[in-house]
Design a protein around this motif. Structure first.
Motif, PDB file in Angstrom:
ATOM      1  N   PRO A 341       1.043  -1.163   0.113  1.00 20.84           N
ATOM      2  CA  PRO A 341      -0.009  -0.125  -0.152  1.00 20.84           C
ATOM      3  C   PRO A 341       1.155   1.084  -0.348  1.00 20.84           C
ATOM      4  N   LYS A 342       2.100   1.011   0.590  1.00 29.10           N
ATOM      5  CA  LYS A 342       2.827   2.224   0.819  1.00 29.10           C
ATOM      6  C   LYS A 342       3.498   2.674  -0.669  1.00 29.10           C
ATOM      7  N   LYS A 343       3.485   1.794  -1.392  1.00 24.68           N
ATOM      8  CA  LYS A 343       3.845   1.993  -3.083  1.00 24.68           C
ATOM      9  C   LYS A 343       3.263   2.195  -4.023  1.00 24.68           C
ATOM     10  N   LEU A 344       1.920   2.436  -3.555  1.00 21.93           N
ATOM     11  CA  LEU A 344       0.519   2.538  -4.531  1.00 21.93           C
ATOM     12  C   LEU A 344       0.993   3.785  -5.102  1.00 21.93           C
ATOM     13  N   ALA A 345       0.739   4.392  -5.532  1.00 16.67           N
ATOM     14  CA  ALA A 345       0.769   5.624  -7.127  1.00 16.67           C
ATOM     15  C   ALA A 345      -0.725   5.995  -7.605  1.00 16.67           C
ATOM     16  N   PRO A 346      -0.669   7.448  -7.962  1.00 14.04           N
ATOM     17  CA  PRO A 346      -1.744   8.039  -8.653  1.00 14.04           C
ATOM     18  C   PRO A 346      -1.782   7.530 -10.043  1.00 14.04           C
ATOM     19  N   ARG A 347      -2.551   7.506 -10.706  1.00 16.47           N
ATOM     20  CA  ARG A 347      -2.501   7.038 -12.306  1.00 16.47           C
ATOM     21  C   ARG A 347      -3.250   8.795 -13.054  1.00 16.47           C
ATOM     22  N   PRO A 348      -1.852   9.194 -14.989  1.00 19.03           N
ATOM     23  CA  PRO A 348      -0.914   7.692 -15.595  1.00 19.03           C
ATOM     24  C   PRO A 348       0.094   7.952 -14.869  1.00 19.03           C
ATOM     25  N   LEU A 349       0.417   7.172 -15.067  1.00 20.37           N
ATOM     26  CA  LEU A 349       1.708   6.687 -14.168  1.00 20.37           C
ATOM     27  C   LEU A 349       2.458   6.613 -15.677  1.00 20.37           C
ATOM     28  N   GLU A 350       4.732   6.563 -14.965  1.00 16.95           N
ATOM     29  CA  GLU A 350       5.255   6.604 -16.671  1.00 16.95           C
ATOM     30  C   GLU A 350       5.527   5.318 -16.240  1.00 16.95           C
ATOM     31  N   ASP A 351       5.634   4.173 -17.433  1.00 18.89           N
ATOM     32  CA  ASP A 351       6.692   3.375 -17.820  1.00 18.89           C
ATOM     33  C   ASP A 351       7.663   2.616 -17.010  1.00 18.89           C
ATOM     34  N   PRO A 352       7.775   2.346 -15.949  1.00 19.43           N
ATOM     35  CA  PRO A 352       9.460   2.341 -15.428  1.00 19.43           C
ATOM     36  C   PRO A 352      10.378   1.311 -16.546  1.00 19.43           C
ATOM     37  N   ASP A 353      10.239   1.051 -17.398  1.00 19.19           N
ATOM     38  CA  ASP A 353      10.079   0.059 -18.241  1.00 19.19           C
ATOM     39  C   ASP A 353      10.765   0.778 -19.786  1.00 19.19           C
ATOM     40  N   GLY A 354      10.632   2.361 -20.245  1.00 21.03           N
ATOM     41  CA  GLY A 354      10.790   3.280 -20.749  1.00 21.03           C
ATOM     42  C   GLY A 354       9.735   3.649 -21.738  1.00 21.03           C
ATOM     43  N   ASP A 356       7.196   0.917 -23.934  1.00 20.05           N
ATOM     44  CA  ASP A 356       6.727  -0.081 -24.430  1.00 20.05           C
ATOM     45  C   ASP A 356       5.005  -0.661 -23.805  1.00 20.05           C
ATOM     46  N   ASN A 357       5.460  -0.226 -22.760  1.00 17.29           N
ATOM     47  CA  ASN A 357       3.747  -1.758 -22.055  1.00 17.29           C
ATOM     48  C   ASN A 357       2.726   0.104 -21.579  1.00 17.29           C
ATOM     49  N   LEU A 358       2.751   1.239 -22.313  1.00 19.65           N
ATOM     50  CA  LEU A 358       1.649   2.347 -21.844  1.00 19.65           C
ATOM     51  C   LEU A 358       1.666   1.944 -24.126  1.00 19.65           C
ATOM     52  N   LYS A 359       2.373   1.551 -25.019  1.00 23.42           N
ATOM     53  CA  LYS A 359       2.186   1.707 -26.071  1.00 23.42           C
ATOM     54  C   LYS A 359       0.525   1.441 -26.608  1.00 23.42           C
ATOM     55  N   SER A 360       0.438   1.751 -27.544  1.00 25.98           N
ATOM     56  CA  SER A 360      -0.991   1.289 -28.574  1.00 25.98           C
ATOM     57  C   SER A 360      -0.478   0.592 -29.681  1.00 25.98           C
ATOM     58  N   SER A 361      -0.303  -0.363 -29.904  1.00 25.27           N
ATOM     59  CA  SER A 361      -0.336  -1.666 -31.402  1.00 25.27           C
ATOM     60  C   SER A 361      -1.664  -1.996 -32.429  1.00 25.27           C
ATOM     61  N   ILE A 362      -0.765  -2.678 -32.977  1.00 22.03           N
ATOM     62  CA  ILE A 362      -2.602  -3.297 -34.138  1.00 22.03           C
ATOM     63  C   ILE A 362      -2.432  -4.361 -33.552  1.00 22.03           C
TER      64      ILE A 362
END
Length: 511
Positions: A341-354, A356-362
Motif C-alpha cells: 500500500p505504501k508504494k501505490l501511486a495515482p494514474r497516469p503513471l510512467e512506464d518504468p521500462d521506457g 513499451d508497456n503503454l504503447k498502442s499497437s495493431i
C-alpha cells in the motif's frame, strides 16, 4: 525465429497460442523422405532476371515451385509449412516470397485450426527493399487480410475483415531487404554470417534477425548419410535459436526448434496429413503430487524442483526466486502477495521500462475509440492505479464468456465478440489498462489445475502484469486481482521465446 521469419515466427506463436488456450478451469515418428523437387540452378535463375546484378537470395539453389515441411511437436504432427521464393513473372526487377503455415489440434473438446499465409514483394537487386505484402489469417484468432504498401516514409496497411469496413493503418517504415527473405540459404551460399531485419507478420513491427553458419555435417536422410549445410537463426524478438539443415542442391531438409519441435521435408500430400493431437495432455507439466493449499492463498507460496529449465529463464523477480541444486536441477520458489500500500501511486503513471508497456499497437489497440471509451466508463474518476486496475480485471472476468474455440488476435475484436480464452482475457485487460494510463503487459507461463482425469499438473496459460507504483500480477481469466502463487511465468507478450519449454519442462518435486 527465421528461415524465413514469416514462416518460423507464426510457427512458434501459433504453437504458443494453441498451448495457451488451456485456460479452462477443470477439476517416435519415422523420418519422411525429403521433397523430390527440381532445384533451380543459379545460372537459370539469373537468366530470368532483367537487372545485371541480382541478390544472392536468387543465386542460391532451391526447389522450383516451393517446398513443404511437416511440423511435429513431441513426434506428433500438428501442422505444415510451405515456402517459395522466385522472380515475379514478367517483372525481372521483383521477387516474390510466399510462406504458409497451418496448425490443427484438439484443444479439450474443441478442434483448433489456424492458417497464416504471407506474400511479400521485393526489389530483386542486392539489398532490394520490401515494397508490398499481403498477410492472410484464417481460423483460430479470426479471419482478416492485411494489404501493405511500403514507402520510404512508412507503411500503409489496409485491414480487411468479413462483414466490417476496411481500416487503414499508417506505420513506421521497415528496413527489411530481400536477403532477409531467406537468410539461411544466403548465409550458406556466402559461407558467412548474415544479419538484417524482418517485418513481423503478426504485430507488423520490424525486429533484428541474424543467421550464423556452422560447419557442414553428415546426417542420415532416408537411410542414407548425406552432407548438409547447417545454420542457426535467431530473432531478437523471439530469441529462439532455429537450426536449419540444407542439402547441397538447396533443399531444406529439417528445422529444429529446441528439443521437442521440428519441421521435416515431406511431399505435399504427406505434409498435409495431420495427426489428431490433443494439446492439453501433450503439453501439460504433470506434478508428482497436488500442490498444498497455501499455494492458492493470498499471500501464498509454493516450492517446486524443476528439470530442463534453461538458465536464461532463471531470473529472480518479486514473485519467483531460483536456487541451483547440486544435481543440475533448480529449486523455484513462487510467491504471491498484494502490492505494498505504501508504494501505490495515482494514474497516469510512467512506464518504468521506457514506454513499451503503454504503447498502442495493431494488436493491443489501446488508442482505439472503443477501448478508450470503455476504459473511461470502468475507471471513472478513480485515481489510485491499483483500484482502477482491479475494476478492469473484474469487468473483463465477468463480461467475457469463457469460450475456448473463439480466439481473436486484436483487442477490438475481443471487445466486439466478448468471448475467448485466457489470451483474449489478457489482451483486452492490457489494452484497457494502457488506455487508463497504467503500464501493463501480458505474461505467459503455466498455472496449476486438476483436470477431469484427476492428474495434478501445470497447464500453459496467460495472465497480466500491471505497474501500479510497483509491478503486480493479476489474472482476469479467473478474476484474481492478485495472481496466486500457482502462476509460474516464463515469458511476456505472447512471445514464442518460451516455445522450447513446451514438452520438455519437468517438475520432479513439490515442497
Amino acid at each position: 525465429m527465421r528461415l524465413p521469419r514469416r514462416v518460423l515466427l507464426p510457427v512458434g506463436a501459433a504453437l504458443l497460442s494453441l498451448a495457451l488456450v488451456q485456460c479452462k478451469k477443470q477439476e517416435p515418428a519415422t523420418q519422411a523422405a525429403p521433397v523430390q523437387a527440381r532445384t533451380q540452378p543459379a545460372q537459370e535463375q539469373q537468366a530470368q532476371q532483367a537487372p545485371a546484378t541480382v541478390s544472392d537470395v536468387l543465386k542460391a539453389p532451391r526447389p522450383r515451385g516451393g517446398e513443404y515441411m511437416g511440423l511435429y511437436l513431441v513426434d506428433k504432427k500438428v501442422g505444415y509449412v510451405f515456402n517459395d521464393l522466385a522472380p515475379v513473372s514478367g517483372r525481372g526487377d521483383r521477387v516474390r516470397s510466399i510462406n504458409e503455415l497451418r496448425f490443427k489440434a484438439q484443444v479439450g473438446a474443441r478442434l483448433s485450426e489456424r492458417i497464416h499465409r504471407e506474400e511479400r514483394i521485393y526489389e530483386s537487386r542486392p539489398g532490394g527493399k520490401l515494397v508490398a505484402f499481403t498477410i492472410e489469417q484464417r481460423g483460430d484468432g479470426g479471419n482478416q487480410t492485411l494489404v501493405g504498401t511500403v514507402t520510404p516514409g512508412g507503411m500503409s496497411v489496409v485491414r480487411k475483415r468479413p462483414g466490417m469496413p476496411d481500416e487503414t493503418v499508417n506505420l513506421p517504415p521497415t528496413t527489411e531487404v530481400v536477403e532477409d527473405a531467406d537468410q539461411v540459404r544466403v548465409a550458406i551460399l556466402r559461407q558467412a554470417n548474415v544479419s538484417g531485419n524482418a517485418l513481423d507478420g503478426t504485430d507488423l513491427g520490424t525486429h533484428p534477425v541474424s543467421t550464423t553458419v556452422l560447419p557442414a555435417e553428415e546426417r542420415l536422410i532416408s537411410g542414407i548419410k548425406v552432407k548438409v549445410g547447417k545454420a542457426v537463426s535467431v530473432s531478437e524478438k523471439e530469441k529462439v535459436p532455429v537450426t536449419a539443415y540444407v542439402a547441397e542442391d538447396g533443399r531444406l531438409l529439417e528445422l529444429e526448434y529446441g528439443q521437442t519441435m521440428r519441421a521435416r521435408a515431406e511431399p505435399e500430400d504427406v505434409a498435409r496429413r495431420l495427426d489428431m493431437v490433443e494439446v492439453f495432455g501433450l503439453t501439460r507439466v504433470v506434478l508428482p503430487r497436488p500442490l498444498p493449499p497455501e499455494a492458492q492463498a493470498i499471500p501464498g507460496q509454493v516450492k517446486l524442483v524443476m528439470e530442463n529449465l534453461p538458465e536464461k529463464f532463471q531470473r529472480d523477480t518479486y514473485r519467483q526466486k531460483y536456487q541451483a541444486q547440486p544435481d543440475g536441477r533448480v529449486l523455484v520458489t513462487m510467491s504471491a502477495r498484494p502490492p505494498d500500500p505504501k508504494k501505490l501511486a495515482p494514474r497516469p503513471l510512467e512506464d518504468p521500462d521506457g514506454g513499451d508497456n503503454l504503447k498502442s499497437s495493431i494488436i493491443v489497440e489501446s488508442d482505439s475509440t472503443q477501448i478508450r471509451e470503455l476504459a473511461s466508463q470502468l475507471v471513472g474518476a478513480e485515481k489510485d492505479a491499483y483500484t482502477a486496475a482491479t475494476k478492469i480485471v473484474g469487468w473483463v472476468a465477468t463480461n467475457l464468456k469463457k469460450d475456448y474455440g473463439a480466439s481473436a488476435d486484436r483487442a477490438t475484436d475481443v471487445l466486439r465478440q466478448r468471448k475467448g480464452d485466457c489470451t483474449e482475457h489478457s489482451l483486452l485487460t492490457v489494452s484497457l489498462l494502457r488506455a487508463s494510463g497504467i503500464p501493463a503487459r501480458r505474461v505467459d507461463g503455466v498455472i496449476y489445475m486438476v483436470n477431469q482425469d484427476g492428474v495434478p499438473a501445470l497447464y500453459w496459460h496467460e495472465w497480466v502484469e500491471a505497474f501500479v507504483g510497483e509491478w503486480t500480477q493479476m489474472d482476469p481469466t479467473f478474476n484474481q486481482v492478485v495472481a496466486d502463487a500457482t502462476h509460474f511465468g516464463v515469458g511476456q507478450e505472447g512471445n514464442a521465446e518460451i516455445t522450447p519449454l513446451i514438452g520438455t519442462l519437468k517438475v520432479v518435486e513439490v515442497r
